[in-house]
Design a protein around this motif. Structure first.
Motif, PDB file in Angstrom:
ATOM      1  N   GLN A   1       5.311  58.173  -3.047  1.00 36.01           N
ATOM      2  CA  GLN A   1       4.259  58.388  -2.060  1.00 36.01           C
ATOM      3  C   GLN A   1       2.913  57.858  -2.523  1.00 36.01           C
ATOM      4  OE1 GLN A   1       4.811  62.659  -1.636  1.00 36.01           O
ATOM      5  NE2 GLN A   1       5.710  62.402   0.395  1.00 36.01           N
ATOM      6  N   GLN A   2       2.771  57.647  -3.819  1.00 38.69           N
ATOM      7  CA  GLN A   2       1.510  57.124  -4.343  1.00 38.69           C
ATOM      8  C   GLN A   2       1.351  55.629  -4.079  1.00 38.69           C
ATOM      9  OE1 GLN A   2       1.387  58.223  -8.466  1.00 38.69           O
ATOM     10  NE2 GLN A   2       1.073  60.416  -8.027  1.00 38.69           N
ATOM     11  N   GLY A   3       2.434  54.939  -3.836  1.00 33.28           N
ATOM     12  CA  GLY A   3       2.333  53.516  -3.559  1.00 33.28           C
ATOM     13  C   GLY A   3       3.508  52.734  -4.117  1.00 33.28           C
ATOM     14  N   ILE A   4       3.487  51.433  -3.861  1.00 31.32           N
ATOM     15  CA  ILE A   4       4.560  50.548  -4.292  1.00 31.32           C
ATOM     16  C   ILE A   4       4.430  50.234  -5.775  1.00 31.32           C
ATOM     17  CG2 ILE A   4       5.555  48.241  -4.004  1.00 31.32           C
ATOM     18  CD1 ILE A   4       4.673  48.322  -1.104  1.00 31.32           C
ATOM     19  N   SER A   5       5.560  50.216  -6.455  1.00 31.89           N
ATOM     20  CA  SER A   5       5.588  49.854  -7.864  1.00 31.89           C
ATOM     21  C   SER A   5       6.828  49.018  -8.139  1.00 31.89           C
ATOM     22  CB  SER A   5       5.600  51.114  -8.743  1.00 31.89           C
ATOM     23  OG  SER A   5       5.747  50.760 -10.110  1.00 31.89           O
ATOM     24  N   LEU A   6       6.670  48.017  -9.010  1.00 28.85           N
ATOM     25  CA  LEU A   6       7.788  47.164  -9.387  1.00 28.85           C
ATOM     26  C   LEU A   6       8.475  47.646 -10.661  1.00 28.85           C
ATOM     27  CD1 LEU A   6       6.262  43.626  -8.699  1.00 28.85           C
ATOM     28  CD2 LEU A   6       7.680  45.018  -7.192  1.00 28.85           C
ATOM     29  N   PHE A   7       7.959  48.729 -11.227  1.00 31.40           N
ATOM     30  CA  PHE A   7       8.505  49.236 -12.486  1.00 31.40           C
ATOM     31  C   PHE A   7       9.402  50.438 -12.228  1.00 31.40           C
ATOM     32  CE2 PHE A   7       4.420  47.245 -13.449  1.00 31.40           C
ATOM     33  CZ  PHE A   7       4.816  46.330 -14.427  1.00 31.40           C
ATOM     34  N   ALA A   8      10.480  50.520 -12.990  1.00 35.12           N
ATOM     35  CA  ALA A   8      11.420  51.626 -12.841  1.00 35.12           C
ATOM     36  C   ALA A   8      10.817  52.905 -13.385  1.00 35.12           C
ATOM     37  CB  ALA A   8      12.725  51.299 -13.577  1.00 35.12           C
ATOM     38  N   GLY A   9      11.235  54.037 -12.805  1.00 34.85           N
ATOM     39  CA  GLY A   9      10.771  55.335 -13.261  1.00 34.85           C
ATOM     40  C   GLY A   9      11.787  56.002 -14.172  1.00 34.85           C
ATOM     41  N   SER A  10      11.583  57.271 -14.408  1.00 31.82           N
ATOM     42  CA  SER A  10      12.460  58.035 -15.303  1.00 31.82           C
ATOM     43  C   SER A  10      13.148  59.181 -14.571  1.00 31.82           C
ATOM     44  CB  SER A  10      11.650  58.587 -16.477  1.00 31.82           C
ATOM     45  OG  SER A  10      10.580  59.406 -15.999  1.00 31.82           O
ATOM     46  N   ASN A  11      13.267  59.053 -13.255  1.00 27.71           N
ATOM     47  CA  ASN A  11      13.804  60.139 -12.441  1.00 27.71           C
ATOM     48  C   ASN A  11      15.212  59.859 -11.943  1.00 27.71           C
ATOM     49  OD1 ASN A  11      12.346  62.578 -11.946  1.00 27.71           O
ATOM     50  ND2 ASN A  11      12.679  62.283  -9.750  1.00 27.71           N
TER      51      ASN A  11
ATOM     52  N   ALA B   1      13.919  49.951  -7.695  1.00 27.28           N
ATOM     53  CA  ALA B   1      12.951  50.663  -8.540  1.00 27.28           C
ATOM     54  C   ALA B   1      12.661  52.059  -8.001  1.00 27.28           C
ATOM     55  CB  ALA B   1      11.661  49.852  -8.643  1.00 27.28           C
ATOM     56  N   ASN B   2      12.545  52.183  -6.693  1.00 34.70           N
ATOM     57  CA  ASN B   2      12.266  53.493  -6.103  1.00 34.70           C
ATOM     58  C   ASN B   2      13.418  54.469  -6.297  1.00 34.70           C
ATOM     59  OD1 ASN B   2       9.715  52.814  -5.216  1.00 34.70           O
ATOM     60  ND2 ASN B   2      10.353  52.351  -3.132  1.00 34.70           N
ATOM     61  N   GLY B   3      14.606  53.942  -6.497  1.00 36.97           N
ATOM     62  CA  GLY B   3      15.744  54.810  -6.758  1.00 36.97           C
ATOM     63  C   GLY B   3      15.650  55.524  -8.090  1.00 36.97           C
ATOM     64  N   THR B   4      14.751  55.099  -8.956  1.00 38.90           N
ATOM     65  CA  THR B   4      14.568  55.734 -10.266  1.00 38.90           C
ATOM     66  C   THR B   4      13.251  56.501 -10.354  1.00 38.90           C
ATOM     67  OG1 THR B   4      13.457  53.785 -11.214  1.00 38.90           O
ATOM     68  CG2 THR B   4      15.871  53.845 -11.319  1.00 38.90           C
ATOM     69  N   ARG B   5      12.511  56.600  -9.251  1.00 36.76           N
ATOM     70  CA  ARG B   5      11.217  57.254  -9.256  1.00 36.76           C
ATOM     71  C   ARG B   5      11.284  58.575  -8.493  1.00 36.76           C
ATOM     72  NH1 ARG B   5       7.254  53.479  -6.529  1.00 36.76           N
ATOM     73  NH2 ARG B   5       5.642  54.655  -7.634  1.00 36.76           N
ATOM     74  N   SER B   6      10.296  59.426  -8.692  1.00 38.99           N
ATOM     75  CA  SER B   6      10.216  60.699  -7.993  1.00 38.99           C
ATOM     76  C   SER B   6       9.564  60.498  -6.623  1.00 38.99           C
ATOM     77  CB  SER B   6       9.409  61.703  -8.811  1.00 38.99           C
ATOM     78  OG  SER B   6       8.061  61.274  -8.930  1.00 38.99           O
ATOM     79  N   SER B   7       9.696  61.508  -5.778  1.00 42.53           N
ATOM     80  CA  SER B   7       9.101  61.429  -4.442  1.00 42.53           C
ATOM     81  C   SER B   7       7.586  61.305  -4.519  1.00 42.53           C
ATOM     82  CB  SER B   7       9.483  62.665  -3.623  1.00 42.53           C
ATOM     83  OG  SER B   7      10.875  62.743  -3.442  1.00 42.53           O
ATOM     84  N   GLU B   8       6.978  62.018  -5.466  1.00 42.66           N
ATOM     85  CA  GLU B   8       5.523  61.942  -5.624  1.00 42.66           C
ATOM     86  C   GLU B   8       5.078  60.541  -6.013  1.00 42.66           C
ATOM     87  OE1 GLU B   8       7.476  64.177  -6.950  1.00 42.66           O
ATOM     88  OE2 GLU B   8       6.943  66.002  -5.854  1.00 42.66           O
ATOM     89  N   GLN B   9       5.805  59.921  -6.941  1.00 37.88           N
ATOM     90  CA  GLN B   9       5.458  58.569  -7.366  1.00 37.88           C
ATOM     91  C   GLN B   9       5.620  57.568  -6.228  1.00 37.88           C
ATOM     92  OE1 GLN B   9       8.181  58.234 -10.669  1.00 37.88           O
ATOM     93  NE2 GLN B   9       6.611  58.784 -12.176  1.00 37.88           N
TER      94      GLN B   9
END
Length: 280
Positions: free
Chosen positions: A45-55, A35-43
């Motif tokens: 650093q905000q904390g753990i997430s189980l949802f994929a990002g758009s980055n 999931a972190n492979g699809t998120r931005s650095s800012e996201q």
């Protein structure tokens, strides 16, 4: 009777819940990395997430700009891992067959030496091995990473334990009476019997070779020959900005093949280990 069935049902339910929790705890770290492979650095650093990002596309572009040759890394790692696994399985099975089927002087001592070699960490001989390969002119070559796989003490031990559960001397004797040579017996009779054990140790050997980082790092200096674990060191932080998303994406790309192997072939691991651990 009803109470016994109810108790047994509850016990099974508790077992399923317990193993479900263990499965979740085992999967969640890998899922977070993906999931972190699809998120931005800012996201990130905000904390753990189980949802994929758009980055994902941005992380991919950053990754490529860092010289992370993913396709070259896949190719190099696959060549080394596949060839070393084939050599490990074949020669370990051949050794296990010799230790199981034949009686000869020094057999016990030889098996004891194999057991002793399992206890020696490979890092102990790394300096001497590097000097030896340097004198042979084999640095920056895959040969030192492949040929030593012929001698795999742990694989020999497992294959011997497994072969003792399935080997039948009468079948081999019948083949000899029919005129079959020893190698033919091994190839046509013994290897088919070892399929579950070969599948199990093949997975372990392939994964160990795929994840090997220290020895390739010592022996290989040319970047076009880097394996995937070696390419991970290229994901260094920039001076003014750390691209955590691209770093996680690189890690994800390196572990995806291993996850697929385990998901597709896990039943062989369970079956092979179970059979190899029981002598009948």
């Amino acid at each position: 009777m009803k109470n016994d069935k109810l108790i047994a049902k509850r016990q099974r339910m508790l077992i399923y819940i317990f193993f479900g929790i263990l499965t979740f705890l085992s999967i969640i770290p890998f899922w977070i990395v993906l999931a972190n492979g699809t998120r931005s650095s800012e996201q990130i650093q905000q904390g753990i997430s189980l949802f994929a990002g758009s980055n994902l596309k941005y992380n991919w572009d950053v990754l490529m700009n860092k010289g992370f040759d993913i396709f070259g890394g896949y190719t190099n790692s696959f060549i080394i891992a596949s060839l070393s696994t084939i050599l490990t399985l074949y020669f370990s099975s051949l050794t296990a067959y010799g230790l199981t089927a034949y009686k000869f002087k020094g057999k016990t001592f030889m098996f004891s030496m194999i057991m002793f070699l399992i206890l020696i960490p490979p890092q102990v001989s790394m300096v001497g091995f590097y000097q030896f390969m340097s004198k042979l002119g084999l640095l920056n070559s895959y040969i030192p990473l492949i040929l030593p796989a012929i001698a795999a003490p742990s694989t020999v031990f497992f294959m011997k334990q497994y072969l003792e559960t399935v080997y039948q001397k009468e079948i081999a004797d019948s083949a000899r009476m029919d005129g079959a040579g020893e190698l033919k017996i091994f190839h046509t009779i013994i290897l088919p019997l070892l399929k579950p054990g070969l599948a199990t140790m093949g997975i372990f050997s392939f994964v160990a070779s795929w994840n090997n980082f220290l020895m390739p790092l010592v022996l290989i200096n040319e970047q076009d020959k880097y394996t995937l674990p070696m390419l991970m060191q290229l994901l260094k932080t920039d001076t003014y900005r750390t691209e955590y998303g691209s770093m996680y994406l690189g890690i994800s790309l390196s572990i995806v093949p291993l996850l697929m192997i385990y998901l597709l072939l896990s039943r062989y691991i369970i079956g092979g280990v179970s059979a190899g651990g029981v002598k009948g």
